[in-house]
Design a protein around this motif. Structure first.
Motif, short mmCIF file in Angstrom:
data_model
loop_
_atom_site.label_atom_id
_atom_site.label_comp_id
_atom_site.label_asym_id
_atom_site.label_seq_id
_atom_site.Cartn_x
_atom_site.Cartn_y
_atom_site.Cartn_z
N SER A 196 0.74 -0.92 -0.11
CA SER A 196 -0.65 -0.26 -0.14
C SER A 196 0.85 1.90 -0.08
N ALA A 197 1.77 1.01 0.94
CA ALA A 197 2.61 2.46 1.17
C ALA A 197 3.85 2.87 -0.09
N LEU B 235 -4.62 2.26 5.55
CA LEU B 235 -2.87 2.18 5.83
C LEU B 235 -3.13 2.93 6.98
N ASP B 236 -3.51 3.84 7.03
CA ASP B 236 -3.46 4.88 8.09
C ASP B 236 -4.15 3.80 9.52
N ASP C 103 -2.15 2.92 12.75
CA ASP C 103 -2.51 3.23 14.63
C ASP C 103 -2.83 2.38 15.27
N GLY C 104 -3.70 0.95 14.94
CA GLY C 104 -4.01 -0.30 15.85
C GLY C 104 -2.64 -1.27 15.75
N ILE C 105 -2.05 -1.28 15.34
CA ILE C 105 -0.42 -1.69 15.09
C ILE C 105 0.01 -1.04 16.30
N ILE D 284 7.87 1.64 8.83
CA ILE D 284 8.55 2.49 8.36
C ILE D 284 8.68 3.16 7.08
N ASP D 285 7.78 2.00 5.94
CA ASP D 285 7.51 3.31 4.53
C ASP D 285 5.75 3.82 4.74
N GLY D 286 4.87 3.03 5.42
CA GLY D 286 3.28 3.88 5.45
C GLY D 286 3.35 4.63 5.92
#
Length: 273
Positions: free
Chosen positions: A184-185, A200-201, A205-207, A243-245
């Protein structure tokens, strides 16, 4: 002639005392009675003292710790270099034989993540590239958020979380989330898609909300880090995905914080060394 002799003596004095200044064990934290079972980089018998092990470990960039077992009866002293700390592998109680475990003091790298470059996808329309790219977006949008967070929630102690297991996630928890974040990123570097960006956000945020108090952020348990492919592409995918996201988020939220002492994953790949 006298001046020459004096000069030689002056030069030799610092060299003669250099072994006194350097204590290799000062770079390690001692844990008595602990033996790390897995992740060995090699063992050597007949080692005289822990300092000899420390020198070998410091010379090996993949070494984060070592076991030292003193001489016992007919058995010579053992030095076993390790590539994992006790949080990430199996630990045995060896307090009955004088075993000592030394964990290398590794300095964290908290440098901010470098923002990704924004690219523009410009090709003739329609084109094979555009067609494949759009199919990729459809595939990425097919991953339910609850499924991606399923094993992260289980690891955090949430009973019967919503969602279900996807494929390899059954044995390699978090791998699908890592793939989704990387894919996705990368897609969002080339084009804007509000729906994909929102998922993706929400996943990141969930993680982040499920991150353990000590910083551990993976979907598998800490002592399973060395199991199967967890220390290889699972850890790499999730770390790269995080990192990418989120390249534009301010630190420290922009960095996964759990990989403090994990090797042999190169520190340059990780957000926290």
């Amino acid at each position: 002639m006298t001046l020459l002799v004096a000069a030689v003596i002056f030069l030799c004095v610092p060299l003669a005392n250099s072994h006194i200044i350097f204590d290799p064990l000062a770079n390690f934290t001692l844990r008595s009675g602990v033996f790390v079972v897995n992740g060995s980089l090699g063992s050597a018998f007949g080692v005289g003292q822990p300092q000899d092990c420390a020198v070998q470990c410091l010379a090996n960039p993949n070494c984060v710790s070592f076991n030292f077992v003193p001489t016992s009866g007919q058995f010579a002293a053992l030095c076993a270099l390790q590539q994992y700390g006790p949080r990430y592998t199996v630990v045995a109680d060896k307090s009955n034989n004088g075993t000592a475990y030394y964990l290398r003091n590794i300095v964290r790298n908290d440098a901010p993540v470098t923002p990704a470059i924004k690219y523009i996808l410009a090709t003739p329309t329609p084109s094979v590239l555009q067609t494949v790219f759009q199919r990729n977006l459809v595939n990425l949008l097919g991953y339910p958020l609850d499924d991606l967070l399923y094993y992260f929630r289980l690891r955090a102690g949430i009973p019967q979380p919503p969602g279900q297991c996807w494929g390899w996630d059954q044995n390699l928890q978090g791998s699908i989330a890592g793939l989704f974040m990387m894919g996705s990123a990368n897609a969002l570097r080339w084009t804007d898609n509000a729906t994909l960006q929102a998922e993706l956000d929400a996943l990141i945020d969930g993680i982040a909300k499920l991150q353990a108090s000590d910083g551990f952020i993976m979907a598998y348990h800490e002592n399973e880090t060395i199991v199967a492919e967890n220390p290889n592409y699972v850890l790499s995918w999730v770390t790269h995905g995080l990192i990418d996201g989120q390249p534009d988020r301010p630190s420290p939220h922009a960095r996964p914080a759990e990989l403090v002492q994990l090797q042999p994953v190169p520190a340059r790949v990780l957000a926290a060394g």
